[in-house]
Design an enzyme around this catalytic site. Structure first.
Site, PDB file in Angstrom:
ATOM      1  N   VAL A 149      39.031  42.750  43.151  1.00 47.54           N
ATOM      2  CA  VAL A 149      39.684  41.441  43.151  1.00 47.54           C
ATOM      3  C   VAL A 149      39.176  40.601  41.986  1.00 47.54           C
ATOM      4  O   VAL A 149      37.966  40.352  41.884  1.00 47.54           O
ATOM      5  CB  VAL A 149      39.432  40.711  44.482  1.00 47.54           C
ATOM      6  CG1 VAL A 149      40.051  39.315  44.446  1.00 47.54           C
ATOM      7  CG2 VAL A 149      39.995  41.514  45.648  1.00 47.54           C
ATOM      8  N   CYS A 150      40.100  40.198  41.108  1.00 46.04           N
ATOM      9  CA  CYS A 150      39.792  39.337  39.961  1.00 46.04           C
ATOM     10  C   CYS A 150      38.663  39.972  39.128  1.00 46.04           C
ATOM     11  O   CYS A 150      38.811  41.077  38.623  1.00 46.04           O
ATOM     12  CB  CYS A 150      39.445  37.927  40.436  1.00 46.04           C
ATOM     13  SG  CYS A 150      39.376  36.704  39.105  1.00 46.04           S
ATOM     14  N   GLN A 151      37.535  39.293  38.978  1.00 39.69           N
ATOM     15  CA  GLN A 151      36.412  39.867  38.235  1.00 39.69           C
ATOM     16  C   GLN A 151      35.978  41.191  38.847  1.00 39.69           C
ATOM     17  O   GLN A 151      35.576  42.118  38.137  1.00 39.69           O
ATOM     18  CB  GLN A 151      35.251  38.875  38.232  1.00 39.69           C
ATOM     19  CG  GLN A 151      34.043  39.324  37.415  1.00 39.69           C
ATOM     20  CD  GLN A 151      32.833  38.441  37.668  1.00 39.69           C
ATOM     21  OE1 GLN A 151      32.568  38.041  38.815  1.00 39.69           O
ATOM     22  NE2 GLN A 151      32.110  38.126  36.616  1.00 39.69           N
TER      23      GLN A 151
END
Length: 360
Positions: A149-151
């Site tokens: 998720v994201c980073q």
């Protein structure tokens, strides 16, 4: 006749209903608590590994968990993974469990000052790699399906390039790939941050400072407007307990931004935001080349159409790097956080993930 200068102040209706809505919201505030089904598998200091067992048995013919039914989730270091299991009816993890998946979630532990000098490569080796190895052992699977998720999506892609033998499939969600796209406001800011001035020996990057940066990306809608909107709901008589509880759960999550390990933060900003090394296939971690063009791993890239933190163009750049026969994508008409808390997304994304990893 009243005395000179004396007058009765008219009631301020706006102030009145804001005060009432504050009382309504305060009554709904409660500490976050994870799903009772989860259990701690391992604590590695920098991170902890949790298991959420499947709530529907899909492996009836064997006592072990089939690899197609195991999903390992890597969350970002910014904020906390509680957004994935926010409340009973707002939990993407719970939806995945009900689809018969066993979930392994790696949670970052807020860094101590003594860990401020640990760089990105060492962080991933001491945390992500150890958690993957432990999840493989715990599930008796040789390879895992990685959702980032994201980073955390960036971390999972890097890990897959470094340890392809441990990865069965990849599901990056709202994950930046090209950090220099035209409409990336966050990137334009971060590219010019004087990192050396932020680095103080023995100190980490304050989480509250980062929280304010994210709010300033949309200052009105992320501050004043949302409070006026919730006050308006209260005034209109829609004081639904679930609305208030969800609002307060989100508020607590937004403001619970842990400190960032200083050296790791500096490495990430330099390599990804400033050098755009992942997109240019020039990234090296722990002496290994991180080239997304090399591993032939089935990938489902899920991105948000209205994402203000990770523009869709940044995520879609993954298609330029991964072999065409391995690449699949899914655009969801929501925002960055809406991907995990909007009902439309929750009704569609978990099923898409489950279907994808079972077809691999």
């Amino acid at each position: 006749m009243t005395a000179a200068g004396a007058h009765s102040s008219p009631e301020n209706p706006t102030a009145s209903y804001i005060e009432e809505s504050v009382e309504w919201l305060q009554a709904a505030a409660a500490p976050w608590s994870p799903s009772p089904s989860r259990c701690l598998v391992a604590d590695f200091g920098l991170c902890q590994l949790y298991r959420y067992p499947a709530l529907v048995d899909t492996d009836t013919s064997t006592s072990t968990i089939a690899a197609r039914n195991v999903l390992f989730i890597v969350y970002a270091m910014v904020n906390t993974a509680s957004i994935l299991d926010l409340r009973d009816k707002l939990s993407i993890i719970q939806r995945l469990q009900w689809l018969g998946l066993t979930i392994y979630l790696m949670e970052w532990v807020p860094p101590q000052s003594s860990q401020s000098n640990i760089g990105l490569a060492e962080y991933l080796e001491q945390s992500l790699h150890r958690c993957v190895e432990k999840a493989c052992q715990d599930s008796a699977a040789d390879r895992l399906n990685l959702m980032g998720v994201c980073q955390g999506g960036v971390f999972s892609l890097c890990y897959a390039a470094m340890y392809p033998e441990r990865v069965r499939s990849l599901v990056p969600v709202v994950t930046p790939i090209n950090f220099h796209t035209e409409n990336d406001t966050l990137s334009r800011w971060v590219r010019y941050v004087p990192l050396d001035e932020l680095m103080v020996s023995g100190m980490n990057i304050p989480g509250q400072m980062l929280a304010q940066v994210f709010i300033m990306l949309k200052p009105m809608s992320l501050s004043v407007k949302k409070y006026l909107d919730i006050a308006k709901r209260s005034r209109q008589g829609t004081e639904d307990a679930e609305i208030a509880e969800t609002f307060m759960a989100m508020e607590q999550w937004i403001h619970n931004t842990p400190d960032q390990p200083a050296a790791c933060f500096k490495d990430f900003v330099e390599k990804f935001y400033q050098q755009n090394a992942l997109y240019h296939s020039s990234l090296h971690l722990a002496g290994r080349a991180v080239d997304l063009r090399q591993p032939n791993i089935p990938t489902l890239n899920i991105y948000a159409k209205n994402d203000h933190l990770v523009p869709p163009e940044s995520s879609k750049a993954l298609q330029e790097l991964i072999p065409a026969h391995c690449y699949h994508s899914l655009e969801i008409p929501t925002g960055h956080i809406g991907m995990f808390v909007s009902q439309k997304s929750l009704n569609y994304v978990p099923q898409a993930i489950a279907d994808f990893i079972r077809q691999v």
